[in-house]
Design an enzyme around this catalytic site. Sequence first.
Site: not given
Length: 156
Positions: A41, A90, A128
């Site tokens: 990315k 997560r 992020s």
Amino acid sequence: MKKAIYPGSFDPITNGHLDIIKRAACLFGEVLVAVISNPEKKPFFSLNERLKMVKEAVHGVKNIKVDFFDGLLVDYAQSAKASSIIRGLRAVSDFDYEFQMALTNRQLSPNLETVFLMTDYKYSYLSSSIVKQIARLKGDISGLVPKNVAKILKKI
Ligand code: COA
């Protein structure tokens, strides 16, 4: 002394990443936070900016080092003499991607073990991209990122 690598793009580092780093630092003799120089990315922050933010965020914690890498993670781990890769989980949604990555890395380097640590529930929704989006829309990011990162994000 067991050495572990915590790799990622850290674009930018968040309090969720920091939580994983600190947990890993309690388990391993040394934790090497490895910032990927050219993630797939396209990063918002340059490698130098990402490195600087990580270094400032972990400053003062003795057994944490920060470096960058390019190419295969397993090659970098071998050159750094690390025996484990740390990854944070997560939510269940992280599992498929992490499972694929861990098994690929095991195929490439059977002796390198991936260790998963659970992020604090407070950070289980954090990424992020979300942090950058909130900052761009002038929302409050304090509590989501380290203070040095918040200062920088307030200017974007
Ligand atoms: N708290 C908050 N956010 C977290 C988090 C945590 N504990 N753990 C992951 N994230 C977020 C990141 O912020 C990031 O969010 P974003 O997509 O909004 O930017 C996302 O989860 C995943 O990022 P990251 O953990 O940095 O992983 P990555 O997918 O960017 O990078 C590498 C993964 C660098 C480890 C992997 O691509 C790699 O090893 N590359 C080298 C090439 C290689 O060896 N390939 C073969 C192995 S498959």
